[in-house]
Write an enzyme that holds these catalytic residues in place. Structure first.
Site, PDB file in Angstrom:
ATOM      1  N   LYS A 118       0.771  -1.133  -0.053  1.00  0.00           N
ATOM      2  CA  LYS A 118      -0.059  -0.107   0.022  1.00  0.00           C
ATOM      3  C   LYS A 118       0.787   1.408   0.147  1.00  0.00           C
ATOM      4  CE  LYS A 118      -4.309   0.879  -0.100  1.00  0.00           C
ATOM      5  NZ  LYS A 118      -5.561  -0.128  -0.495  1.00  0.00           N
ATOM      6  N   ASP A 158      -6.859   4.208  -4.734  1.00  0.00           N
ATOM      7  CA  ASP A 158      -7.544   3.831  -3.475  1.00  0.00           C
ATOM      8  C   ASP A 158      -8.318   5.154  -3.220  1.00  0.00           C
ATOM      9  OD1 ASP A 158      -7.601   1.816  -1.154  1.00  0.00           O
ATOM     10  OD2 ASP A 158      -7.593   3.630  -0.310  1.00  0.00           O
TER      11      ASP A 158
END
Ligand code: 2IT
Length: 441
Positions: A118, A158
């Site tokens: 991430k 995201d």
């Protein structure tokens, strides 16, 4: 957990995510002394590495701005690092560590060979112009390009990163790396390597999963009232598929409040969600202003105050508290499928489980997004492009496989399925086995 708490006392989201997984896998872990000997848990909870960098850019007034950028490469046991980039003012290492940890298990559930990662920045897209977004994305990639690659680490979108941002990021990557392999990033535009249905995939996959979960419990989604939080990409895809499956979306929400839609959301409203996202205003009230006859906006309220059968958190971590869970249950809600990553607070999950509410966790429900990113990588690697039907069929199959894995590992002695345990154990077993087989590295 005690050791991690002492080491990272302020990393609350990260500790919360690890605690949930460790509680779920405890029993299975204790049945595998070989995992214990190899210290699999101690290794699995730490990211492989974290890159931290300064991102400096110039805003429209000519002022110099400085943000922090990160990439957390969490685990590569089952494949190259894969996971999104989040641009949000509240981004911290703790947030990205929790997301990278979750991503590792989620990616393991997809059936595809992808490790977990991430990244992102504390850059706040709210109120920024298109030019500012572009300059920021370019400055961000100036630091990131060296850390990523199509067989190494593949970012995607995201919160705060959609197809526009992916375009700017990819354009700058090519210029810096002089590599033209489209597989370095996913969520691309349809004319330059993007996969059909990737924009819809997280929401569609979530509704496919909900369908399988309801079928397992002998229920049907048709005719049900659904409350959805958020109005971004995930909420948009969920609304589209909910409508197609004959359900009624009676609420969407934003940081400013809730927009109630008593007769259910319409295709025109779903299209308008895209306009709201592109405006960077971050206000759901705009929907009520655009469709005043069909909606009712209440400032400061969440989607969970609206009477519904099924609650679908589609916005941000910890967006549904124990009090929200109690309000939903009191209003007759009988199912909650978490679509956002860690959308429910631990107290809310316990409340749902204690009250017999059907509940499934984000890492299973929302995995269709990253799974379709995996399908985008496959198409890029073979220089082809699949039809919408081919991608949709594969997404269906993957969501069914994830549901099957939850049933396999989560079925309790009373015959009911604990989806939290099922998802965590299934993901853990795959990653742990791979780590064990690859030795002490
Ligand atoms: O949380 C997630 O799974 C995503 N933001 C999508 C990640 C991806 O690589 O498509």
């Amino acid at each position: 957990m005690a050791r991690l708490q002492a080491k990272y006392p302020n990393e609350t989201e990260y500790l919360q995510a690890v605690q949930e997984v460790l509680e779920s896998i405890e029993e299975v872990y204790n049945q595998h002394p070989e995992f214990e000997r190899a210290k699999i848990v101690e290794r699995m909870v730490e990211p492989d590495r974290i890159f931290t960098f300064r991102v400096t850019w110039v805003d429209d007034r000519g002022e110099v701005q400085t943000n922090l950028g990160y990439r957390v490469q969490f685990n590569s046991a089952i494949g190259p690092y894969k996971g999104g980039l989040r641009f949000h003012r509240a981004v911290t290492p703790s947030m990205l560590k929790f997301l990278g940890f979750e991503q590792t298990f989620k990616n393991a559930l997809t059936t595809l060979p992808m490790g977990g990662a991430k990244g992102g920045s504390d850059f706040d897209p709210k109120g920024k112009s298109n030019e500012e977004i572009m300059r920021f994305c370019q400055a961000f990639m100036l630091e990131l390009w060296n850390c990523i690659g199509p067989d190494q680490d593949i970012p995607a979108g995201d919160v705060g990163v959609g197809s526009r941002e992916i375009g700017y990021l990819y354009g700058m990557y090519k210029k810096l790396a002089r590599q033209y392999n489209t597989g370095v990033i996913t969520g691309k535009g349809m004319t330059w390597g993007g996969s059909i249905l990737r924009p819809e995939a997280t929401g569609y996959g979530a509704l496919y999963f909900t369908h399988y979960l309801l079928a397992e419990a002998g229920k049907d989604i048709r005719g049900s009232r659904i409350a959805i939080s958020g109005f971004g990409n995930v909420a948009w895809g969920a609304c589209k598929k909910a409508l197609e499956l004959g359900a009624k979306v009676v609420a969407i929400s934003g940081p400013d409040g809730v927009c109630e839609i008593p007769d259910g959301i319409t295709p025109e409203m779903i299209d308008y969600m895209l306009v709201m996202r592109a405006s960077n205003r971050d206000r759901v009230e705009d929907m009520a202003l655009k469709f005043p006859d069909k909606t009712r906006f209440t400032a400061g309220k969440k989607a969970w105050s609206v009477k519904c059968d099924i609650a679908l958190p589609c916005a941000f971590q910890n967006e549904l508290s124990e009090e929200d869970a109690a309000e939903l249950v009191a209003n007759g809600t009988w199912c909650c499928c978490e679509v956002s990553n860690m959308g429910c607070q631990p107290g809310a999950i316990h409340y749902f489980q204690q009250h017999g509410i059907l509940f499934a966790p984000g890492k299973a429900v929302n995995a269709g997004g990253v799974a379709t990113s995996g399908l985008e990588m496959t198409q890029n690697a073979s220089h082809i492009s699949w039809s919408g039907k081919e991608v949709d069929d594969k997404l269906h199959y993957i969501m069914k496989s994830i549901h099957d894995a939850c049933v396999k590992y989560g079925t309790q002695p009373d015959g009911k399925v604990d989806y939290v345990k099922g998802a965590n154990i299934a993901g853990f077993m795959k990653v742990a086995t791979a780590m064990l087989e690859q030795g002490t590295v």
